[in-house]
Write an enzyme that holds these catalytic residues in place. Sequence first.
Site, PDB file in Angstrom:
ATOM      1  N   ALA A  13       0.816  -1.210   0.000  1.00 30.37           N
ATOM      2  CA  ALA A  13       0.000   0.000   0.000  1.00 30.37           C
ATOM      3  C   ALA A  13       0.849   1.260   0.000  1.00 30.37           C
ATOM      4  O   ALA A  13       0.523   2.230  -0.686  1.00 30.37           O
ATOM      5  CB  ALA A  13      -0.933   0.005   1.212  1.00 30.37           C
ATOM      6  N   GLU A  33      11.532   3.463   4.271  1.00 32.60           N
ATOM      7  CA  GLU A  33      11.469   1.997   4.232  1.00 32.60           C
ATOM      8  C   GLU A  33      12.578   1.428   5.116  1.00 32.60           C
ATOM      9  O   GLU A  33      13.726   1.862   5.038  1.00 32.60           O
ATOM     10  CB  GLU A  33      11.623   1.497   2.801  1.00 32.60           C
ATOM     11  CG  GLU A  33      11.896   0.015   2.633  1.00 32.60           C
ATOM     12  CD  GLU A  33      10.828  -0.867   3.270  1.00 32.60           C
ATOM     13  OE1 GLU A  33      11.201  -1.877   3.886  1.00 32.60           O
ATOM     14  OE2 GLU A  33       9.628  -0.548   3.143  1.00 32.60           O
ATOM     15  N   ALA A  34      12.216   0.462   5.963  1.00 32.30           N
ATOM     16  CA  ALA A  34      13.207  -0.132   6.858  1.00 32.30           C
ATOM     17  C   ALA A  34      14.203  -1.008   6.127  1.00 32.30           C
ATOM     18  O   ALA A  34      15.340  -1.177   6.566  1.00 32.30           O
ATOM     19  CB  ALA A  34      12.501  -0.950   7.940  1.00 32.30           C
ATOM     20  N   ASN A  88       6.268 -12.387  -2.383  1.00 31.33           N
ATOM     21  CA  ASN A  88       5.178 -13.357  -2.264  1.00 31.33           C
ATOM     22  C   ASN A  88       5.041 -14.218  -3.523  1.00 31.33           C
ATOM     23  O   ASN A  88       5.888 -14.185  -4.416  1.00 31.33           O
ATOM     24  CB  ASN A  88       3.865 -12.646  -1.916  1.00 31.33           C
ATOM     25  CG  ASN A  88       3.392 -11.706  -3.021  1.00 31.33           C
ATOM     26  OD1 ASN A  88       3.882 -11.725  -4.141  1.00 31.33           O
ATOM     27  ND2 ASN A  88       2.421 -10.868  -2.691  1.00 31.33           N
ATOM     28  N   VAL A 217      11.461   3.268  11.499  1.00 31.55           N
ATOM     29  CA  VAL A 217      10.759   4.293  12.264  1.00 31.55           C
ATOM     30  C   VAL A 217      10.417   3.749  13.642  1.00 31.55           C
ATOM     31  O   VAL A 217       9.820   2.678  13.775  1.00 31.55           O
ATOM     32  CB  VAL A 217       9.494   4.756  11.521  1.00 31.55           C
ATOM     33  CG1 VAL A 217       8.614   5.612  12.428  1.00 31.55           C
ATOM     34  CG2 VAL A 217       9.887   5.544  10.277  1.00 31.55           C
ATOM     35  N   HIS A 449      -0.935 -13.871   5.639  1.00 32.47           N
ATOM     36  CA  HIS A 449      -1.907 -12.813   5.354  1.00 32.47           C
ATOM     37  C   HIS A 449      -2.383 -12.095   6.623  1.00 32.47           C
ATOM     38  O   HIS A 449      -3.597 -11.985   6.857  1.00 32.47           O
ATOM     39  CB  HIS A 449      -3.124 -13.399   4.620  1.00 32.47           C
ATOM     40  CG  HIS A 449      -2.786 -14.089   3.349  1.00 32.47           C
ATOM     41  ND1 HIS A 449      -3.540 -15.120   2.815  1.00 32.47           N
ATOM     42  CD2 HIS A 449      -1.752 -13.913   2.485  1.00 32.47           C
ATOM     43  CE1 HIS A 449      -2.999 -15.547   1.694  1.00 32.47           C
ATOM     44  NE2 HIS A 449      -1.915 -14.833   1.475  1.00 32.47           N
ATOM     45  N   ALA A 483      -2.857  -3.376   5.458  1.00 32.90           N
ATOM     46  CA  ALA A 483      -3.735  -4.477   5.866  1.00 32.90           C
ATOM     47  C   ALA A 483      -4.240  -4.332   7.290  1.00 32.90           C
ATOM     48  O   ALA A 483      -5.237  -4.955   7.659  1.00 32.90           O
ATOM     49  CB  ALA A 483      -3.007  -5.810   5.712  1.00 32.90           C
ATOM     50  N   ASN A 495      -2.938  -9.570  -0.938  1.00 36.66           N
ATOM     51  CA  ASN A 495      -2.048  -8.552  -1.490  1.00 36.66           C
ATOM     52  C   ASN A 495      -2.772  -7.600  -2.437  1.00 36.66           C
ATOM     53  O   ASN A 495      -2.562  -6.390  -2.404  1.00 36.66           O
ATOM     54  CB  ASN A 495      -0.863  -9.196  -2.208  1.00 36.66           C
ATOM     55  CG  ASN A 495       0.175  -8.176  -2.607  1.00 36.66           C
ATOM     56  OD1 ASN A 495       0.720  -7.468  -1.769  1.00 36.66           O
ATOM     57  ND2 ASN A 495       0.434  -8.063  -3.896  1.00 36.66           N
TER      58      ASN A 495
END
Length: 518
Positions: A13, A33-34, A88, A217, A449, A483, A495
Amino acid sequence: MEYDDIIVGGGSAGAVLAARLSEEPVRRVLLLEAGPDYATMESTPDDLQDGWHMSLRAHDWGLTAEAVPGRVIPYPRGRVIGGSSAVNATIALRGVPADYDEWAALGNDEWSWAKVLPYFRRLEDDPEGASELHGRGGPVTICRWRPDELIPVQRAFFEVCRRLGFPEVIDHNHPEAAGVGPFPQNRRGRLRLSTAIAYLLPARHRPNLIIRPHCLVNRVLVAGDRAVGVDIAGEGQPEQVRGRRITLAAGAIGSPAILLRSGIGPTAAVAGLGIEPVADLPGVGAGLADHPVTRLLLVPKPGSCDPGTPLAQVVVRYTAPGSGEFNDMQQVMFSHVDVAGIGGRQAVTAVGTPLAIGLPVALERPHTRGLLELVSTDPYVPPRIQLNFADDPQDLRRLMAGTRLAWQIAHQPEIARHMRQVALLSEETISSDDALASYVRATVSTQFHPCGTARMGLADDPMAVVDQHCQVRAVQNLHVVDASVMPTIPRANINLTCIMIGEHVAEWMRDGAADKPG
C-alpha cells in the site's frame, strides 16, 4: 525540511500511496522503508524478480509467531521496497463481493463492493477478464496460466479436482467464481510485478518524491492532538523528520507496533512499558486475523518435483461441507516445498525428503483472532504475535474436512503416480477425529496474510482504530493505510486488496477527504 506527506513503509500500500500522491508536482512526498531499495531493474536481485517462487529468507524481517499455544513458527514478511508484494507468490485474488459489503455493513460504507471495484479495475491491466469487471492499462499486469503451460503435477491436480466435481473456473476474480482453475497472478512472464516495480519504478524520476531505505521508524511525533513527524531509529541520536501528514503503511505487524511505541493504543499496555499514553485506542494490536493453513506433504518419485518449475499454477476455491460461508476454503498444489525451510532439519528427517510436493489446505474465513503486543520499547525487538489458529471449533472442523479432501486428492491415480507416499499421515489418522485434530494443531501454519490490527470502524466502536478514511482516532494528521485497517479478512490472498486500499485512500488524500472526520 517539512514534507507534505511522510509515508512509513514502502510495501503493497505504501508504494502505491507514494506513487499516486507524488503525481502532483507541488506535493513533497517522503517514503521511508526499513529495508533496502533497488532503484533499477538491473540492481533488483533475482529473488525479487522471480514471480514463480516466493522469497522467504533474503529479504525478511525474521519474525516468529505462536501458531497455537506453545508452538512457534516463522512469520515471513517482506523487508524491502515493495514489502511483501516483492517476495510473495504473486497471487492476485480479490476475494468475493460479500467481503467488502461486510466492511460497509460494519459502518464503512465507502468500502462496499460497488465502491472498491473501480479501484481494483484501476490498479490492473487484465486483458483476459470481462471489461465490466477488469481494468485495462493499469500498473499491475494480471495473467493466468494456459492449459498447455501447466506442468504435470499441476495438470494432475486440475484433472482430479474436475473429476471430483469441482466446476472449471476461467476467472477466479469473477464475483461468483467457485471451483478449480488457474491462479490470477501479478506477473509479466516470469517477472514479479511488485509495487516497487509496477508503481515506484515509473515514478522515480520525480524530484518531489524522496525514497529513503534503511530507515526504521521508532514512533510518531505528536504535539497536542496532532501528528507532526516521525522518529527514525539509529545509532546515536535518533533523527526526526517533520511532515504535515503522517501515514503508517508498515503492514499489519509494523504499523500497530509503531502506534504502540508512540503511546497510541491500550493505555494500560502502553503505560506498562513506560511509554507516555497519547490516545487510548484498545483496538491497536487486537483483532489480528490470518488465514490458517495445514498441509499434506507428498514424498515425490524421481523427476516429479523440480524446484525450477512454477510453485503454484492452479487453485480450487470451495465452500466447506456444512458451512454457510461461500468460498471459505482454498486448496492448492505446491510443485515443490523446501521441507527444511518450513520445519528445520528435524522436519527433513521426519518427512523423509528435503524436497516434497505440497497440498496446502487454507481456511479463508477463520473465526479466531489473534493478538500483537509489544515486549519492549526498542524498535529492534519484534512484538509478540499470537495467532490462536484452530482455537475455534468450526475453524478446526473445516481444516479437518479440508485435510481429508486433500488426502483423497493425493490418492487419486493422476497424483499418486507422482509420489511414493504421504508423509506424517496415515489412513488411521485420517479416519480418527481425535488423531486428525491433533495433526491439524501440530501442523497448522500461516498463509502469510496478517491483517486487522488497527481496523476501521465507526466512532462508537471501541475497538476501531481508524475511521473509514483511515484517519487515526483522536490524533489528527495521522493515518494507517495497509492491511491493518481491514475490519474482516477477505476470502483470498490479501495482497491485491492491500494495493486497492492504497489506490482508494490516495484519491481521498489528494482531494482532502481523508483528513475529514468520519
